[in-house]
Enzyme design. Sequence first.
Site: not given
Length: 583
Positions: A6, A68, A145, A168
């Site tokens: 992850d 990211k 994810e 999420d």
Amino acid sequence: MIVGIDLGTTHSLVACLNEDGPKLIPNSLGETLTPSVIGLDEKGKLLIGRIAQEYMVTAPDRCVAMFKRQMGTEWKWGVDQTVFTAVELSAIILKTLKGEAEEYLGEAVTEAVITVPAYFNEHQRTDTIRAGEIAGLKVTRIVNEPTAAALAYGLQEQDQERILLVYDLGGGTFDVSIVDQLDDALEIRSSAGETFLGGEDFTSTLASRVLESQGMVYEHVEMKEPERLSRLRRECEIAKRQLSSKSSFTVRVPDENGEISDNNPKFEITQEQFSKWTSHLLGRAELPLRKALGDAGLKRGDIDEVILVGGATRMPTVVSRIVEIFGKEPLRRINPDEVVALGAAVQAGLIDRHESVDDMVVTDVAPFTLGVETTRELAGDYHPGYFMPIINRNTTIPVSRAQTVETLHPNQTEVKVAIYQGENRKTDQNLFLGEFKVKNIPRGPAGQEIEIRFTYDLNGVLEVEAMVLETKDKFQHVVTRYARGMNQQQVNQAIQAMAELKTHPREESLNRYLLKRSERLYSELPLIEREHLDIILRGFEEALEIQDDELIARHRSVLQEYVDRFDFQDGEDDPQPEQSDEW
Ligand code: AMP
């Protein structure tokens, strides 16, 4: 062995699948969450993870986080003469996790499943694969994810028939997926999201309000007093986490040098106030929620369970909003920080045909619409730049779909097929993926038909085939995630550059981490305690200077005990989710 990774905005984790199920792999500090933070110290050596996070508080201009968010862009970060792209920074994190996994497993790790936000576009996915390659990993699969989270829940809670909604909210991104579970089969019905909405935005809002209360403006402080902002963000991060379990918390406002002392102003925040200040952020999550429900053809009441993923879902305001919307308490049976990595390990096991997951099946969807550019005739004029969808978003993959287009002019022998991804009517607002030409179309009147077929597979390979219907001549173009961005030579150069980067040896890293943490703690302690810490620190520094291993170990344990007792870490007092010990 294929590991699951992850690669998160704020933290990254690595996990593997064994006979008992997925298992997280601890790093050299014994922690499973490695902060996605990188620093370059004054000697030009890299600092990675927790130590970089510590270093960032006092040297924000030598450290970088949240890169990211820059995947898929040309953004670069540099310090001294060294410059990194988001891909290279991600590669450094991946290489670190690879090393930790190898150390832990006692074998070479060369393949990985890496998770990405469901709402990452093709360029962001390509960049993630590149980062893996540079880190020496073959990226066997990119997994969304929320899909990974559903896999972790699906494995733990088999034999259920239910519709799940995965909510999420991570450090930097928000994703929602709707999943049909039928025993061991998980079918993703739709996904939607926002790539610029996450827990870090809640921290920024809080910091901004605190600065406002002191007559300052966030952006101004960010530019002129980075040390103050960096320290304040840390204070606000602690406050945010504390407000997940406490009704109020007091933030200390650092001075312009980023120092905190007893004389600095303090600012008390209540949970209620914090919820109000950040309600606009939660509001932004509702559009993707509605989109995902609409695309799945469902209403709120059709959802059987809401699953919470991502550390930011620990905020009570998130939970109460979900209860308001869905009329039920969400589930947090698996730690929301860990569930994606655990699911990535399950996906790795599926690819590896691991026996502990051999009954599971999962299908995913295309997150964005794929199509070609067309020209329209409007009142006698030709207007190029219109998007013609061929595979609609949220279509189950793998999939193959075709549409027919026609030539516009008499005797037109060529047609350009330009491929795009996105949801906009006009192609200039969508993402360009590639183009090719269809040639040798027989001369004749306008309206010669060409069939364009899109075939999109689980690895994100998009095959586009155009066939001139009259002659059956075929022209093909393949958009792979490997075709974009860096070529193989550039990747090899990046691998070489990575090998030349200097890092601190493992043991030295532990010592340096403790030193940085102690120095930061020193600046936060009341004067009387400072003296005590200074004495202990001096002993440790002397031992390091002499390089006597036994002496270092002895002083380290004294210092460690002191720091653990006084340091107020961000995670402390976190309400722990009900966790299953079965993993
Ligand atoms: P992730 O990307 O899942 O690691 O999410 C990390 C995000 O969750 C960061 O923005 C953290 O600040 C946030 N977070 C972690 N724990 C908590 C907590 N107890 N309360 C509020 N936010 C949290």
